[in-house]
Structure formats: structure tokens, C-alpha cells
Scaffold this motif. Structure first.
Motif, PDB file in Angstrom:
ATOM      1  N   TYR A   1      -5.087  18.516   4.084  1.00  0.00           N
ATOM      2  CA  TYR A   1      -5.599  18.033   2.878  1.00  0.00           C
ATOM      3  C   TYR A   1      -5.339  19.034   1.925  1.00  0.00           C
ATOM      4  CZ  TYR A   1      -9.010  21.204   5.478  1.00  0.00           C
ATOM      5  OH  TYR A   1      -9.374  22.147   6.110  1.00  0.00           O
ATOM      6  N   GLN A   2      -5.724  18.778   0.621  1.00  0.00           N
ATOM      7  CA  GLN A   2      -5.306  19.902  -0.544  1.00  0.00           C
ATOM      8  C   GLN A   2      -6.347  20.936  -0.457  1.00  0.00           C
ATOM      9  OE1 GLN A   2      -4.839  16.844  -3.713  1.00  0.00           O
ATOM     10  NE2 GLN A   2      -3.312  18.177  -4.230  1.00  0.00           N
TER      11      GLN A   2
ATOM     12  N   ARG B   1     -11.472  -4.127   3.708  1.00  0.00           N
ATOM     13  CA  ARG B   1     -11.980  -3.590   2.768  1.00  0.00           C
ATOM     14  C   ARG B   1     -12.177  -2.155   2.775  1.00  0.00           C
ATOM     15  NH1 ARG B   1     -16.831  -6.459   0.324  1.00  0.00           N
ATOM     16  NH2 ARG B   1     -17.077  -6.652   2.416  1.00  0.00           N
ATOM     17  N   ILE B   2     -11.623  -1.354   4.085  1.00  0.00           N
ATOM     18  CA  ILE B   2     -11.851  -0.133   4.046  1.00  0.00           C
ATOM     19  C   ILE B   2     -11.087   0.715   3.060  1.00  0.00           C
ATOM     20  CG2 ILE B   2     -11.658   1.906   5.905  1.00  0.00           C
ATOM     21  CD1 ILE B   2     -12.292  -0.233   8.106  1.00  0.00           C
ATOM     22  N   THR B   3      -9.946   0.211   3.150  1.00  0.00           N
ATOM     23  CA  THR B   3      -8.934   0.695   1.934  1.00  0.00           C
ATOM     24  C   THR B   3      -8.335  -0.529   1.130  1.00  0.00           C
ATOM     25  OG1 THR B   3      -6.926   2.206   1.581  1.00  0.00           O
ATOM     26  CG2 THR B   3      -7.045   0.755   3.508  1.00  0.00           C
ATOM     27  N   LYS B   4      -8.039   0.131  -0.229  1.00  0.00           N
ATOM     28  CA  LYS B   4      -7.704  -1.097  -1.099  1.00  0.00           C
ATOM     29  C   LYS B   4      -6.026  -0.965  -1.258  1.00  0.00           C
ATOM     30  CE  LYS B   4     -11.465  -1.488  -3.815  1.00  0.00           C
ATOM     31  NZ  LYS B   4     -11.966  -2.986  -4.197  1.00  0.00           N
ATOM     32  N   PRO B   5      -5.553  -1.798  -1.375  1.00  0.00           N
ATOM     33  CA  PRO B   5      -4.201  -2.186  -1.534  1.00  0.00           C
ATOM     34  C   PRO B   5      -3.825  -1.541  -3.046  1.00  0.00           C
ATOM     35  CG  PRO B   5      -4.950  -4.282  -2.163  1.00  0.00           C
ATOM     36  CD  PRO B   5      -6.237  -3.240  -1.818  1.00  0.00           C
ATOM     37  N   THR B   6      -2.298  -1.028  -3.005  1.00  0.00           N
ATOM     38  CA  THR B   6      -1.774  -0.555  -4.267  1.00  0.00           C
ATOM     39  C   THR B   6      -1.560  -1.549  -5.190  1.00  0.00           C
ATOM     40  OG1 THR B   6      -0.876   1.348  -2.869  1.00  0.00           O
ATOM     41  CG2 THR B   6      -0.368   1.099  -5.256  1.00  0.00           C
ATOM     42  N   SER B   7      -1.181  -2.650  -4.595  1.00  0.00           N
ATOM     43  CA  SER B   7      -0.981  -3.909  -5.550  1.00  0.00           C
ATOM     44  C   SER B   7      -0.952  -5.100  -4.408  1.00  0.00           C
ATOM     45  CB  SER B   7       0.615  -3.797  -6.080  1.00  0.00           C
ATOM     46  OG  SER B   7       1.761  -3.926  -5.014  1.00  0.00           O
ATOM     47  N   GLY B   8      -0.945  -6.229  -5.518  1.00  0.00           N
ATOM     48  CA  GLY B   8      -0.921  -7.346  -4.530  1.00  0.00           C
ATOM     49  C   GLY B   8      -2.452  -7.977  -4.297  1.00  0.00           C
TER      50      GLY B   8
ATOM     51  N   PHE C   1       1.160   5.376   0.015  1.00  0.00           N
ATOM     52  CA  PHE C   1       0.251   6.626   0.002  1.00  0.00           C
ATOM     53  C   PHE C   1       1.285   7.842  -0.664  1.00  0.00           C
ATOM     54  CE2 PHE C   1      -1.414   4.402   3.681  1.00  0.00           C
ATOM     55  CZ  PHE C   1      -2.753   4.733   3.636  1.00  0.00           C
TER      56      PHE C   1
ATOM     57  N   LYS D   1      -6.897  -2.333   7.889  1.00  0.00           N
ATOM     58  CA  LYS D   1      -8.153  -1.652   6.735  1.00  0.00           C
ATOM     59  C   LYS D   1      -8.319  -2.475   5.338  1.00  0.00           C
ATOM     60  CE  LYS D   1      -8.212   2.692   8.971  1.00  0.00           C
ATOM     61  NZ  LYS D   1      -8.142   4.205   8.747  1.00  0.00           N
ATOM     62  N   ILE D   2      -7.076  -2.758   4.944  1.00  0.00           N
ATOM     63  CA  ILE D   2      -7.014  -3.490   3.720  1.00  0.00           C
ATOM     64  C   ILE D   2      -7.558  -4.916   3.881  1.00  0.00           C
ATOM     65  CG2 ILE D   2      -5.677  -4.726   1.991  1.00  0.00           C
ATOM     66  CD1 ILE D   2      -3.632  -2.369   2.439  1.00  0.00           C
TER      67      ILE D   2
ATOM     68  N   PRO E   1      -6.472  -4.328  -5.800  1.00  0.00           N
ATOM     69  CA  PRO E   1      -6.385  -2.986  -6.144  1.00  0.00           C
ATOM     70  C   PRO E   1      -7.435  -2.520  -6.857  1.00  0.00           C
ATOM     71  CG  PRO E   1      -4.250  -4.081  -6.645  1.00  0.00           C
ATOM     72  CD  PRO E   1      -5.230  -5.120  -6.345  1.00  0.00           C
TER      73      PRO E   1
ATOM     74  N   ARG F   1     -19.949   3.092  -0.226  1.00  0.00           N
ATOM     75  CA  ARG F   1     -19.880   4.518   0.164  1.00  0.00           C
ATOM     76  C   ARG F   1     -21.136   5.193  -0.216  1.00  0.00           C
ATOM     77  NH1 ARG F   1     -17.134   2.899   4.079  1.00  0.00           N
ATOM     78  NH2 ARG F   1     -14.928   2.554   3.772  1.00  0.00           N
TER      79      ARG F   1
ATOM     80  N   SER G   1     -11.417   6.411   2.024  1.00  0.00           N
ATOM     81  CA  SER G   1     -11.023   6.304   3.371  1.00  0.00           C
ATOM     82  C   SER G   1      -9.454   6.818   3.523  1.00  0.00           C
ATOM     83  CB  SER G   1     -11.246   4.853   3.805  1.00  0.00           C
ATOM     84  OG  SER G   1     -10.234   4.149   3.154  1.00  0.00           O
TER      85      SER G   1
ATOM     86  N   LYS H   1       0.590  -1.073  -0.008  1.00  0.00           N
ATOM     87  CA  LYS H   1       0.002   0.028   0.120  1.00  0.00           C
ATOM     88  C   LYS H   1       1.004   1.270  -0.009  1.00  0.00           C
ATOM     89  CE  LYS H   1      -3.736   2.748   0.458  1.00  0.00           C
ATOM     90  NZ  LYS H   1      -4.822   2.654  -0.065  1.00  0.00           N
TER      91      LYS H   1
ATOM     92  N   TYR I   1     -16.334  -0.992   6.597  1.00  0.00           N
ATOM     93  CA  TYR I   1     -16.629  -1.089   5.245  1.00  0.00           C
ATOM     94  C   TYR I   1     -18.060  -1.197   4.911  1.00  0.00           C
ATOM     95  CZ  TYR I   1     -17.173  -2.741   0.536  1.00  0.00           C
ATOM     96  OH  TYR I   1     -17.570  -2.843  -0.724  1.00  0.00           O
TER      97      TYR I   1
END
Lengths: 410, 273
Positions: free
Chosen positions: A23-24, A77-84, A14, A73-74, B8, B115, B270, A12, B112
């Protein structure tokens, strides 16, 4: 048997904007050609692979910022992995905190339903367990009171009671035990123990090494986003609590540590342990003096800085949490670099390995404070026994006291 | 649902089975929003009606005393109120959905679920308020003794509700996705909505505009179509489909754009919140 959790080289990343605001803003993007500017890459997790069989209980340990919560969190499923990739082959409930979605204006009854549904219970299931939940939480008389009037203890009990009625095949838990009082923690430990005894699969992220030791059949140590070891609980915990690599005993260059919390406007740069002769040491004898030296830096002037130093034993139990103000000390302001020393005369800790966590925070106001820099396990030291000729272990105590003994002839 | 894949993010389609699985959460979130909104208010639900009612009174005075009114099919108070309730549905749907992701950040970061439930329940909350305001509309229709054909009224009226909700939800989704990335939109939105109010034929008829080209541009406004349709439902006059069609087309576009944009960014919420 087919594993219930299979995780294959999950990573993962960031992207942290160079100007490290939370935040932007649109202006930033528009005026600074944000997309051209380099963003700092930060790998929260790198190449994580493991699998779990049904009924296993896995402890996940590591310092703050190591990636434990990101992993959870991965998995949930709250957040997604970048790979794998990975696969979960059972019904999951995740508990990253208790009382998620509690609304202060709503009553106890209303919050039981709301929180239950958020955690994944069906209304039907909540109906069925409602009386048990209320009973367990002990809030019967206050069911129709908005929970903003609840005490912290009642709040936590209610939250936990709802969570305790989750009955998933896989439970993912993050540090829930750190809230609430001792009784509450005991209750939740018992509940988790029940779950694992009933063939449920549990992943348990915690700083409470004693609880991990008690509950888990396996353990995973994560540092800087990678699994450094996985396997037997005792072995992994021992590895975690031993010296950091690359530091000589008694001194740590804290600028090299990336696992830390806080805004960073004040930063710890070095910690050193010295004896009464001002020699840098990693090993002390019972009843020695221990001098902890801290160096910190603030590029701009920061006011009302508070320092807290915790000493933990190898079971993860906090032996002492020392607030500077308890000793009548206070840093009015920090600008540039500061060198502080903390002297503990006559250390009475039992023999064993200890580690020190340091927090630099703002003054505490209404239970709120701003975190500037917090480092766990900043340095470790050993205490040895050359005083008494018997075995001093955790079984026989934590503190070596030599009080005055007297005979009174009445 | 037992088990799932971890992978992903990619271009995802809507998983309707999953949405169905989470239907109770959706309803409870809506219930919570409604409940919390009127807790600790003295007048409670009456506020929902008082707002358009007060505006109706103000605009009636302005219309009669200042504007030197054009001829309308229905009395002006009814005309204004029917416009204002749709405006209420439209604007509170947008602002509710737009803010919803930020105000529910805590839940989004801890658990989760699809959303889209969050802005959707904000939109449903707006619909609830709208339904409450309809009681007064019915009273007004009875008071002015307007002869309404019920089946036709119900048909056209629900169509205009659908157009309004779809447009408001579409815009709300775009706003909420944008607000997560750039908090500036929190400050842009009140201003945008105020401007939008005046370019929508809520308190004035579209026919008031003398310029044809201006009228065509304004009819792209989804709300213009919906309000025109709703008024046709009340008056019994034939609906001017030509004026309604562009706005409806726009609605479809906004809804699809909103859903796509929201869904496309879903996996990063998130992390960004």
C-alpha cells in the motif's frame, strides 16, 4: 426465458504503483510526486460477456491470477468493474470463503449468528435453522466455547454448516472446496449438487476439475483476464489441460507467464523436461526416467528457499506433491541464477496428459510461509503406454505398479 | 432484495432502502464489537467508567493544587467528568471508526454490504460505552445535590450527544477513508487526538482563555459546543448559544464531508485494503 445473469463486456483495471509495495504511504505520494509517476496498468479482466439461464451451473476454471476471483467479486458487487455493465435478476449469495467474519473470541453460538448475518441470512432464518446448523456441524457440546479452542476441522464444519443453510436463487462460490478434509469436501459437493438440482443457478470457481466435471452444466475458461472458451464442460477442460500456446513440447519460458502468485523476489525463469539421455521431450513412456530442470533467479540474496513440485493429471487431481526437503534437498540461499534438476526414475503414471505446478516459497514455520513465486500448469507432458497390451485408463487406476509376485508352498 | 445492476462507480447517492435491508448486519457488527472488546477482561465493563474516573481524579488534583482555579458553576470533579465522558465518546468514535475499515478488511474483501456499516457500528459501540459512563455522572449529580430540571436536562443533553456523535462520525469517516489509502494516519491519529484534547474545553472552561480571538477559534471545535451545552444542562444556567453555534455548523460540515468522501471512495475499498 429471461436470463438471470447478463454480463456485457465487463473489464477491470488495477493501477499498480511502480514501487510494488502493498500500500502507499503518504511520504511516497508527497516526495515522489506520485500522481506524475507512471503506474503500471493491469487488466484483471477484459471484455467479459456471458449470460446464464436459471438452473444452470457454470464452472469457471483457469490458472491462478487469470481473473476468476475478480470476476466473482464483480458479480457479487464486492468490487466494481472499470467498464461494462451487467444485471443480476435474482437473490444472490456469494461464498468467497467459508467462515467470513468468524471471531476467535466469540463462542460457536455467537459465531453462527454473526457469520450467518454476514452471509446475508436474517436473524429469524438463523433462529429457525439453528438446531440443524449445530447438528450438521456436530459441535453441540462446544456451542458455548470460544471458537479459538476449536480444531481446524470443527471450525471448517461450523463454517460450512452456516453456509449450507443459505438458500439463494443464485450462488457464487469460490474455491470453498479446497479447505477441509475429504469428508467435508464431499459434503459440500453434495450440497451444491442439491442446489443446482433444485433449479438454483450456481457459478463455481474451482481448480478441482473433477468437481467441475461432476457439478457443472457449462464451463468457462479464463486466461489472462479473457474468456478463452465457454461451453461444454469436457471440451473446455480438455482445452485447459492441453499445451500452452507457443511453447515447444518439453520446455516453457516461464518469464512470459504473467499468471503467477508470490512476491517475485525469487522468480522461476524456465522449466524443461528431459529424458535419461538429456533430450528435451514432451512425451514419455511409462517406466522412463523423467528429469525436471528448473531455472530460477533472485536479484538479491534470499535465504531458506523451499521448492515444491506438483504433478497433476488431466482431471486436476494432484498425483504427487514433491517437497525438496522430503528428498533431503534444500536451497540454503539463492542469489543470481540457479539451475536445479529433479530426477524421477521409472515413472509409473498411467498414460495420459499431466501438468506440473511449481512453487518457490520460504521455509514453513507454524504453517505459515512466504510465497515467492508459484506457477500452476507450468508445463505439460504426456505419458504413453508401450508396455502392456491392455487399455490403461483412469477407470482402472492411476499408478502402474509391477510388484514382485511369488508362489509360497506352505 | 432481488437482483441488482453491475456498473462502474459514479457519484452515488445514499440508498436508504439498501441500508435498511442491511440493518441486522449493522446491529450484529456493533454487538460483536462490544462483546469482543470486553471478553477476557477481568473488570469488563468497569473499564469504561474507570478511565474517565481516573482522569477526573488526576485533573481535580491538578486543578485544585496547581492551576489556582477560576470560579465554576459546579464542583470541579463533576465539571471534569462531564467533559471527559464527552471526550470519550468523541475520541473513541473517531479512533474506532478510523481503524474499523482496516480491522475488518477480511470481511470487506469477501462479502458485499454498504461499507458505511463498518464505521457506523464502531461509532455506535462508542455510544454504548458512553451510556455506561453516564451512570456515574448521575451519581455525581446526586452526590453534589445539584437540582436538575429533568426535561431540560434530557433535551440539552441529547442535543450535545448528537453533536458529539455527528462530529466524531464525520471525522471518523474522513480518517477511515484516508487510512485505507495512506496507513500513515494510523500513526497520526493518536497524536492528533492528544492535541485535540488539550484544545478542547474538556478539563478547563472556555472562559479561562483571556484572548477573545483564541476563544472564537476554539469555539469552532464541535466538542466545545457540545460540552458547553452539556454543562448548561447540568447547571441549569442558560446555554451560551453564541459559543455553541460555530461548533455545530462545523459539525454539519464535517458530517457531510465525511459521508461524501467515504461514499465517493467506497467502490475502491475492497481493491485497496
Amino acid at each position: 426465458m429471461k436470463p438471470v445473469i447478463e454480463i456485457e463486456s465487463i473489464s477491470k483495471k488495477f493501477l499498480i504503483p511502480a514501487s510494488s509495495q502493498g500500500y502507499q504511504t503518504l511520504r511516497e505520494s508527497l516526495t515522489s510526486l506520485d500522481f506524475l509517476r507512471k503506474k503500471r496498468e493491469f487488466w484483471a479482466l477484459r471484455d467479459i460477456s456471458f449470460s446464464m439461464e436459471q438452473g444452470e451451473t457454470m464452472g469457471v476454471i483457469g490458472n491462478n491470477g487469470a481473473g476468476k476471483t475478480t470476476l466473482l467479486k464483480i458479480l457479487s458487487r464486492i468490487t466494481k468493474p472499470t467498464s461494462g455493465k451487467g444485471r443480476i435478476n435474482a437473490r444472490v449469495a456469494s461464498l468467497l470463503e467459508v467462515g467470513t467474519g468468524f471471531h476467535p473470541e466469540l463462542t460457536g453460538r455467537e459465531n453462527i449468528y454473526l457469520n450467518g448475518v454476514i452471509l446475508g441470512l436474517k436473524k429469524r432464518e438463523i433462529d429457525r435453522h439453528f438446531d440443524e446448523i449445530v447438528e450438521f456441524a456436530g459441535v453441540k457440546e462446544f456451542l458455548n466455547t470460544p471458537i479459538k479452542h476449536y480444531s481446524t476441522g470443527m471450525w471448517a464444519r461450523l463454517a460450512f454448516s452456516v453456509a449450507a443453510h443459505l438458500d439463494p436463487e443464485i450462488l457464487l462460490v469460490d474455491e470453498v472446496l479446497s479447505v477441509g478434509d475429504a469428508e467435508f469436501q464431499k459434503k459440500s459437493l453434495v450440497k451444491m449438487n442439491d442446489l443446482s438440482k433444485n433449479g438454483r443457478t450456481v457459478i463455481f470457481v474451482s481448480h478441482n476439475l473433477a468437481a467441475v466435471r461432476q457439478l457443472c452444466s457449462r464451463c468457462m475458461l479464463i486466461s489472462q483476464g479473457e474468456i478463452t472458451s465457454i461451453g461444454n464442460v469436457n471440451d473446455v477442460i480438455t482445452e485447459y489441460t492441453s499445451f500452452r500456446d507457443g511453447d515447444s513440447p518439453g520446455t516453457t519460458d516461464l518469464t512470459l507467464i504473467s499468471e503467477r502468485k508470490g512476491s517475485g523476489i525469487v522468480r522461476l525463469t524456465r522449466i524443461e523436461l528431459r529424458n535419461s539421455d538429456e533430450q528435451v521431450k514432451g512425451t514419455f513412456l511409462m517406466r522412463d526416467d523423467l528429469h525436471i530442470h528448473l531455472w530460477l533467479e533472485a536479484p538479491v540474496k534470499v535465504r531458506n528457499v523451499k521448492i515444491v513440485v506438483d504433478i497433476l493429471n488431466s482431471f486436476g487431481e494432484t498425483i504427487t506433491s514433491m517437497f525438496d526437503s522430503d528428498s533431503g534437498f534444500g536451497l540454503i540461499e539463492v542469489e543470481g541464477s540457479e539451475h536445479i534438476s529433479i530426477t524421477i526414475n521409472d515413472i509409473r503414471f498411467y498414460p495420459g496428459k499431466y501438468n506440473i505446478s511449481v512453487s518457490v516459497i520460504s521455509q514453513i514455520l507454524n504453517h505459515k510461509y512466504e510465497s515467492f513465486d508459484e506457477i500452476e500448469n507450468a508445463i505439460t507432458f504426456d505419458v504413453e503406454n508401450q508396455l502392456v497390451n491392455r487399455n490403461l485408463t483412469r477407470r482402472t487406476g492411476l499408478l502402474f505398479l509391477t510388484p514382485d509376485w511369488q508362489i509360497h508352498k506352505d | 432484495m432481488a437482483g441488482y445492476e453491475i456498473k462502474p462507480s459514479g457519484w452515488l447517492t445514499f440508498d436508504f432502502r439498501e441500508l435498511w435491508h442491511f440493518r441486522e448486519l449493522f446491529l450484529f457488527m456493533t454487538w460483536r464489537d462490544i462483546k469482543v472488546k470486553y471478553k477476557q477482561t477481568f473488570l469488563g465493563l468497569a473499564w469504561v467508567v474507570l478511565q474517565p474516573l481516573a482522569l477526573m481524579a488526576i485533573f481535580t488534583v491538578i486543578w485544585l493544587k496547581v492551576m489556582k482555579p477560576a470560579e465554576l458553576d459546579i464542583p470541579y470533579p463533576l465539571f471534569a467528568y462531564s467533559g471527559l465522558v464527552f471526550w470519550g465518546l468523541f475520541s473513541s468514535g473517531i479512533s474506532g471508526a478510523g481503524e474499523s475499515m482496516i480491522s475488518n478488511a477480511n470481511i470487506i474483501k469477501k462479502i458485499y454490504f454498504p461499507r458505511i456499516i463498518i464505521p457506523a457500528s464502531a461509532a455506535l459501540t462508542a455510544l454504548f460505552d458512553f451510556v455506561v459512563t453516564l451512570f456515574l455522572l448521575v451519581l455525581l449529580i446526586l452526590y453534589y445535590q445539584i437540582d436538575v430540571s429533568l426535561p431540560r436536562f434530557a433535551g440539552l443533553f441529547s442535543l450535545s450527544i448528537m453533536i458529539t456523535m455527528a462530529a466524531s462520525f464525520g471525522i471518523g469517516l474522513i480518517v477511515s477513508a484516508a487510512t485505507i489509502r495512506y496507513r500513515d494516519f494510523r500513526y497520526v491519529m493518536p497524536f492528533f487526538l492528544q492535541a485535540f484534547f488539550f484544545v478542547s474545553p474538556v478539563v478547563y472552561p472556555l472562559a479561562l482563555l483571556s484572548s477573545d480571538s483564541l476563544r472564537i477559534v476554539l469555539s469552532l471545535n464541535p466538542l466545545a459546543g457540545a460540552v458547553t451545552l452539556a454543562r448548561a444542562a447540568i447547571t441549569g444556567n442558560p446555554a451560551n448559544w453564541q459559543a455553541i453555534f460555530p461548533g455545530t455548523l462545523m459539525t454539519v460540515f464535517l458530517l457531510v464531508a465525511g459521508l461524501t468522501l467515504f461514499r465517493r471512495n467506497e467502490s475502491s475499498y475492497s481493491d485497496l485494503l
